[in-house]
Motif scaffolding. Structure first.
Motif, mmCIF file in Angstrom:
data_model
loop_
_atom_site.group_PDB
_atom_site.id
_atom_site.type_symbol
_atom_site.label_atom_id
_atom_site.label_comp_id
_atom_site.label_asym_id
_atom_site.label_seq_id
_atom_site.Cartn_x
_atom_site.Cartn_y
_atom_site.Cartn_z
ATOM 1 N N GLU A 102 -3.759 -10.885 3.613
ATOM 2 C CA GLU A 102 -3.199 -11.874 2.688
ATOM 3 C C GLU A 102 -2.795 -11.252 1.355
ATOM 4 O OE1 GLU A 102 -6.226 -14.791 2.336
ATOM 5 O OE2 GLU A 102 -5.839 -15.710 4.294
ATOM 6 N N GLY A 103 -3.583 -10.307 0.864
ATOM 7 C CA GLY A 103 -3.318 -9.739 -0.461
ATOM 8 C C GLY A 103 -2.519 -8.458 -0.460
ATOM 9 N N GLY A 104 -2.444 -7.808 0.696
ATOM 10 C CA GLY A 104 -1.676 -6.569 0.783
ATOM 11 C C GLY A 104 -2.338 -5.370 0.135
ATOM 12 N N THR A 105 -3.645 -5.465 -0.141
ATOM 13 C CA THR A 105 -4.381 -4.356 -0.772
ATOM 14 C C THR A 105 -5.633 -4.054 0.036
ATOM 15 O OG1 THR A 105 -3.620 -5.060 -2.965
ATOM 16 C CG2 THR A 105 -5.483 -3.545 -2.904
ATOM 17 N N GLU A 106 -5.889 -2.767 0.272
ATOM 18 C CA GLU A 106 -7.081 -2.364 1.025
ATOM 19 C C GLU A 106 -8.350 -2.684 0.248
ATOM 20 O OE1 GLU A 106 -7.244 1.538 2.751
ATOM 21 O OE2 GLU A 106 -5.050 1.635 2.903
ATOM 22 N N ILE A 143 -11.741 -5.086 -9.018
ATOM 23 C CA ILE A 143 -10.357 -5.424 -8.706
ATOM 24 C C ILE A 143 -9.477 -4.210 -8.963
ATOM 25 C CG2 ILE A 143 -8.470 -7.012 -9.198
ATOM 26 C CD1 ILE A 143 -10.896 -8.390 -8.016
ATOM 27 N N ALA A 144 -8.655 -3.879 -8.004
ATOM 28 C CA ALA A 144 -7.856 -2.646 -8.060
ATOM 29 C C ALA A 144 -7.109 -2.502 -9.382
ATOM 30 C CB ALA A 144 -6.874 -2.617 -6.889
ATOM 31 N N ARG A 169 -6.455 1.382 -9.628
ATOM 32 C CA ARG A 169 -6.591 1.973 -8.296
ATOM 33 C C ARG A 169 -5.621 1.287 -7.352
ATOM 34 N NH1 ARG A 169 -12.752 0.816 -8.477
ATOM 35 N NH2 ARG A 169 -13.652 2.594 -9.562
ATOM 36 N N ASN A 170 -5.498 1.838 -6.157
ATOM 37 C CA ASN A 170 -4.632 1.212 -5.154
ATOM 38 C C ASN A 170 -5.436 0.411 -4.125
ATOM 39 O OD1 ASN A 170 -5.862 3.233 -3.743
ATOM 40 N ND2 ASN A 170 -3.988 4.243 -3.056
#
Length: 655
Positions: free
Chosen positions: A270-274, A291-292, A297-298
């Motif tokens: 849903e968020g597109g982030t690992e 939180i990235a 961070r990625n």
């Protein structure tokens, strides 16, 4: 006395249940209706007419003796009662209830064989005598140890609708002890049909489920037993013990990581982030989510302390934090919790007495600084997390039933830490009383939710004052109002409201994530500052917009806001002697304040151009409207404040 009814539409009007009934069903129903105590009338049907013969004289003569017998039994005078009963039976041997009471007397006197004989007579005259059936079952179960025969009578008692929930629960427990699990389960459920809040039945179901290795069902039934226990008796204590035992077995034997792995995959999609998840025993809290974007961070990172029980719950809790952030971001409503040096100074000002007291006990300044930082950050963590956490735990309990044993162990452990933090004499000796009180209030909210979810009451363990308890109850009621239809980002409203009620709102700032990001991009920030120093052309913050919409709706509901009117009168008096440039300066300054959002309920706003005064949120809104109405009336409509009526009234009052 003889009563006659024709079998026609009128009969069905006064006895609607008899319509379409057979003759036998009509006789039984009429007989049941006209039965008085142990006295059953004779009912017959002939040529479409129902005849009921009630021997009233007989009832009158025997009823007095019958009632006397019952009264003697209640006083334990069984021999006296038995003499009267034997005479009644001699006169009227067809009365089932006379035999039933005689059987009860004989059983109480320990003569179980004669009691059985009397009860058999009762059932021969009326095979549906429910109390007689129940007594027979009890005698065979308790005194004859003949469970097989007892069940025959108990089943008939259920059909006669005379079995009470306590007796049925006892039967279920006897069957459980005999390892007859299916039969025990049947009687336990029959008990719950009669009284769904009877804790003993739920506890028996938990024991059965545990024996069948259905541990999640066992845990659920144990919780029901705890919740329905009205006092902390032996059953309650056993149920609490059982809950911990079963939860620990589940947490030890089941792979709880499967729960959060699945949820993590959902959030990544849903968020597109690992999202990385790992143990880190150096963190200050039980768990945290990084939180990235906040850490450049990625990927997002969830950390947890491996020393805590049921860490699967901790991980899921932090993932829900992230989920809430993602939901708020989609609506451009996410907020960032910020604490500046000024916020810290505000905090220090409130605890100066405690700091000075500590200096007499501790000479090392660095230790005192560490102490101040610890309680400041700890209180801010509670201020931010408590309102959000109650939404998270509610979500987890409702959506992830398989997580409940982990949630139970984890939350209970954290509550024990919270209790120690506000009751340990060593802590109370050095921590500021006002900080302890606010910490206790937040923790009471958590305790109230734990009681609602799991039935265990730890509230008094916090040793709260009545004021703390009342405020915590107010907070929890507000949460309940919000939780039914929580919208993205609404949890931040509770962060603000509760902080204001506890006078903690000067220790932090809640800021739109979009604004926070732009401030952290120095080039963008400087460009915007030069082009639009008051933020008048900046797109409206959705979070502030929603707050304003709620405020405006409230204004519509209450009509003219007299508090605003009086503040406007005050503003008109203040600006009366001011020049146009001074009024415009104040208007722009308040507009700058407005870019951060003006909360009607907040206190201690400062407007530097108006010296030596602190403003409430409503005062600021009144001065905001008046200053623009005087300096730039053509722009008032863009402020989003529907105070036209209040302003006109204030001008008339100010004349």
């Amino acid at each position: 006395m003889q009563i006659v009814h024709k079998i026609n539409d009128f009969l069905y009007t006064i006895f609607p249940e008899l319509e379409n009934a057979s003759e036998k069903e009509i006789i039984n129903a009429i007989q049941k209706y006209y039965t008085y105590g142990p006295f059953v009338p004779k009912v017959s049907i002939k040529d479409g007419i129902v005849t009921i013969d009630v021997d009233t004289e007989y009832i009158i003569t025997q009823d007095a003796d019958y009632n006397k017998t019952v009264a003697l039994c209640e006083k334990g005078k069984f021999d006296d009662a038995k003499i009267i009963l034997e005479k009644l039976i001699q006169k009227n041997p067809s009365n089932s209830e006379f035999h039933r009471i005689l059987g009860q007397i004989l059983s109480e006197q320990g003569d179980q064989d004669e009691a059985i004989n009397a009860l058999i007579d009762a059932l021969r005259w009326n095979s549906s005598n429910g109390w007689g059936l129940l007594m027979m079952g009890n005698i065979f179960a308790k005194h004859k140890k003949d469970l097989k025969t007892a069940l025959i009578y108990y089943d008939q008692a259920i059909l006669a609708n005379k079995a009470d929930h306590i007796t049925l629960a006892n039967i279920a427990y006897l069957l459980f002890q005999e390892n007859k699990l299916e039969e025990a389960k049947k009687y336990a459920w029959e008990t719950i049909k009669l009284n769904e809040k009877y804790p003993n039945a739920h506890f028996i179901l938990s024991l059965i489920a545990q024996s069948e290795n259905d541990l999640h069902s066992a845990f659920y039934s144990t919780l029901q037993a705890i919740k329905f226990s009205t006092q902390k008796d032996a059953l309650y204590q056993n149920a609490v013990k059982q809950a911990f035992e079963v939860a620990k077995v589940i947490a030890g034997d089941f792979d709880g990581k499967k729960i959060f792995f699945k949820y993590r995959s959902q959030l990544e999609a849903e968020g597109g982030t690992e999202i990385d998840i790992y143990a880190d025993d150096e963190i200050k809290t039980a768990a945290k989510v990084e939180i990235a974007e906040r850490y450049n961070r990625n990927k997002h990172i969830v950390k947890y302390k491996s020393t805590y029980p049921a860490v699967e719950h901790l991980v899921m809790h932090e993932l829900v934090h992230l989920d809430f952030v993602n939901q708020a971001r989609k609506e451009n409503l996410n907020q960032v919790f910020i604490s500046t040096q000024q916020n810290k100074n505000n905090f220090i000002d409130t605890i100066l007495a405690a700091i000075n007291n500590l200096k007499f006990k501790i000479q090392d300044p660095s230790t005192i600084d560490f102490f101040i930082e610890s309680i400041f950050s700890g209180l801010n963590l509670q201020t931010y997390n408590t309102p959000i956490d109650v939404f998270i735990e509610d979500f987890l309990y409702k959506e992830y039933a398989e997580l409940r044993p982990y949630q139970f162990l984890s939350l209970f452990g954290m509550l024990q830490d919270a209790i120690k933090a506000v009751t340990d004499e060593r802590i109370l000796d050095i921590a500021p009383k006002e900080v302890i009180s606010k910490t206790r209030t937040f923790s009471l909210v958590n305790a109230m939710q734990f009681k609602e979810l799991f039935g265990i009451d730890t509230i008094q363990d916090f040793k709260p004052t009545q004021a703390e308890l009342k405020l915590a109850e107010t907070f929890y009621k507000e949460f309940i109002e919000y939780r039914e239809d929580r919208k993205p980002g609404e949890e931040y409203e509770l962060v603000k409201h509760w902080a204001q009620d506890l006078s903690l709102d000067t220790f932090f700032e809640l800021e739109s994530e979009a604004k926070f990001e732009s401030k952290n991009s120095i080039d963008d920030f400087l460009n915007k500052l030069q082009q639009d120093p008051f933020g008048l052309e900046e797109p409206e913050d959705p979070f502030q917009k929603r707050e304003m919409e709620k405020f405006q709706k409230h204004q519509e509901e209450i009509g003219t806001n007299m508090a605003i009117v009086m503040f406007m009168v005050e503003a008109l008096k203040h600006f009366k002697e001011k020049g146009a440039s001074d009024i415009k300066q104040a208007a722009f300054e308040i507009a700058m304040l407005g870019t951060q959002g003006i909360d009607p309920n907040k206190k201690d706003y400062i407007i530097s151009s108006i010296n030596n005064k602190r403003f409430s949120g409503n005062q600021v809104l009144a001065f905001y409207y008046v200053s623009w109405a005087l300096a730039m009336p053509e722009q008032v409509q863009h402020l989003g404040l529907d105070f036209g009526k209040e302003f006109e009234m204030a001008k008339k009052i100010n004349i």
